[in-house]
Design a protein around this motif. Structure first.
Motif, PDB file in Angstrom:
ATOM      1  N   GLN A   1       0.829  -1.198   0.000  1.00 50.83           N
ATOM      2  CA  GLN A   1       0.000   0.000   0.000  1.00 50.83           C
ATOM      3  C   GLN A   1       0.874   1.263   0.000  1.00 50.83           C
ATOM      4  O   GLN A   1       2.024   1.205   0.430  1.00 50.83           O
ATOM      5  N   PRO A   2       0.368   2.370  -0.480  1.00 49.05           N
ATOM      6  CA  PRO A   2      -0.939   2.543  -1.124  1.00 49.05           C
ATOM      7  C   PRO A   2      -0.929   2.055  -2.565  1.00 49.05           C
ATOM      8  O   PRO A   2       0.067   2.209  -3.277  1.00 49.05           O
TER       9      PRO A   2
ATOM     10  N   TYR B   1      -2.580   2.636  -6.093  1.00 49.02           N
ATOM     11  CA  TYR B   1      -3.280   3.726  -6.777  1.00 49.02           C
ATOM     12  C   TYR B   1      -4.217   3.163  -7.844  1.00 49.02           C
ATOM     13  O   TYR B   1      -3.839   2.279  -8.620  1.00 49.02           O
TER      14      TYR B   1
ATOM     15  N   ILE C   1      -6.747  13.084  -3.486  1.00 49.13           N
ATOM     16  CA  ILE C   1      -6.298  12.623  -4.799  1.00 49.13           C
ATOM     17  C   ILE C   1      -5.988  13.785  -5.739  1.00 49.13           C
ATOM     18  O   ILE C   1      -5.409  13.584  -6.802  1.00 49.13           O
TER      19      ILE C   1
ATOM     20  N   LEU D   1      -6.226   9.955 -11.518  1.00 46.98           N
ATOM     21  CA  LEU D   1      -6.327   9.214 -10.263  1.00 46.98           C
ATOM     22  C   LEU D   1      -7.769   9.133  -9.799  1.00 46.98           C
ATOM     23  O   LEU D   1      -8.464  10.144  -9.689  1.00 46.98           O
TER      24      LEU D   1
ATOM     25  N   ARG E   1      -7.283   5.547  -3.829  1.00 49.91           N
ATOM     26  CA  ARG E   1      -6.190   4.722  -3.306  1.00 49.91           C
ATOM     27  C   ARG E   1      -6.768   3.576  -2.486  1.00 49.91           C
ATOM     28  O   ARG E   1      -7.691   3.773  -1.669  1.00 49.91           O
TER      29      ARG E   1
ATOM     30  N   GLU F   1      -5.776   1.361   0.461  1.00 46.60           N
ATOM     31  CA  GLU F   1      -4.772   1.496   1.525  1.00 46.60           C
ATOM     32  C   GLU F   1      -4.657   0.201   2.322  1.00 46.60           C
ATOM     33  O   GLU F   1      -4.799   0.175   3.545  1.00 46.60           O
TER      34      GLU F   1
END
Length: 352
Positions: free
Chosen positions: A121-122, A124, A203, A260, A263, A265
């Motif tokens: 992580q993270p 994307y 983001i 983007l 994410r 995580e």
């Protein structure tokens, strides 16, 4: 009498040429700068100097290229194109009619390729669009930055043609083609029966949130016309908190781009199978575009990109090759160098 006058005129003319200062001269005032006599570095490129420079460039560039390639190879990336498979079999011949039919369920379930190796992580999540020209001049100009920043400028819609006002003449906030065409596909990720949470906070660029989109500016009359271009906005949230819009409004320079989405995580292990429930809402069929879902980790250099490492290796390798070639030529068939004292800039003021 004539001789006397002639001698007088001649003497006065001669004395004037000899003693009177010249006036209206166009000669510039002397200075070492205008005469290009300032000290300057003028190296002579001898074979040893050239070979040393090429060798130094190779020594620096090759390790950088190797490190860049290693960093790029450490990035794990999963790419899945779904626009061509998320169309019902009976609508494959008329995809535009399928995507424009609001009554048709656009839900599509995709199983991504098995995670090839551990993804830290993270992670994307990007959406990628191909053949979408966000850099078109009319598209880029179709916005009003003052309206996005200040609540007092909500009625300012200049430059937002053709999406500036409703049929009734009310201003649209945010106005313009960029906001109107906001990407509206959605993704839900799961491994087995466990959903993966996608964090959509942070983001966008912080500078965009703080300075380009106002905290007191709220959407108004957005996507209320007969032709819907993309996603709708939450009218209760200020534009500075609607990060999907902020990311989309930063237009791409090339027709193939990634933006983007969020994410994940948490770590993903090698062998995990990720299923995605997505809504195939966004119309790319009208312009023969493509849509792809991308999951990627990152390294100290960013995302996966082999070009930088290959470029450094190519330049470094070429410099090493030239250094070796010049060395062989210099040893096998040397040339006697001329005397640098004969160069014009190396002479003394007398010219000797």
């Amino acid at each position: 009498m004539n001789n006397v006058n002639g001698s007088v005129v001649g003497s006065s003319s001669g004395s004037g040429d000899g003693s009177a200062p010249r006036r209206n001269s166009k000669r510039p005032k002397y200075s070492r700068f205008t005469q290009q006599e300032l000290p300057a570095c003028k190296p002579i490129l001898t074979p040893k100097w050239v070979i040393s420079v090429f060798t130094l460039i190779g020594v620096v560039f090759v390790p950088i290229g190797i490190a860049s390639l290693m960093a790029s190879n450490d990035v794990v990336e999963i790419v899945d194109r779904y626009d061509n498979v998320c169309v019902p079999p009976n609508m494959t011949n008329d995809k535009v009619a399928y995507i424009q039919n609001n009554a048709t369920d656009k839900t599509c379930i995709r199983t991504l390729e098995v995670v090839p190796k551990h993804m830290s992580q993270p992670i994307y999540v990007y959406y990628q669009l191909d053949n979408f020209y966000q850099n078109h001049r009319r598209y880029v100009k179709s916005r009003n930055d003052a309206q996005l920043r200040k609540r007092s400028q909500a009625n300012e819609t200049s430059g937002c043609d053709p999406e500036k006002r409703t049929i009734d003449g009310a201003p649209i906030v945010p106005c313009g083609l960029i906001a109107w065409s906001l990407f509206n596909d959605t993704y839900i990720f799961a491994i087995g029966n466990k959903n993966l949470t996608v964090n959509k906070k942070g983001i966008s660029w912080k500078s965009d949130r703080d300075h380009k989109f106002g905290k007191d500016v709220f959407p108004k009359n957005f996507q209320s016309g007969p032709l819907i271009g993309g996603a709708k906005l939450n009218a209760t949230k200020p534009l500075s908190e609607q990060e999907d819009l902020i990311v989309w409004m930063r237009t791409a320079a090339l027709p193939t781009f990634r933006k983007l989405y969020g994410r994940i995580e948490q770590d993903l292990n090698a062998g995990d199978v990720i299923s995605v429930t997505l809504k195939n809402n966004y119309n790319t069929y009208s312009f023969s575009g493509k849509k792809k879902l991308v999951l990627s980790t990152s390294s100290w250099l960013g995302g996966k990109n082999d070009f930088l490492g290959i470029a450094y290796l190519a330049v470094g390798g070429l410099c090493f090759f030239l250094a070796v070639a010049f060395t062989i030529v210099y040893l096998v068939k040397p040339r006697k160098l001329g005397d640098p004292s004969y160069l014009s800039w190396n002479r003394n003021p007398a010219g000797h």
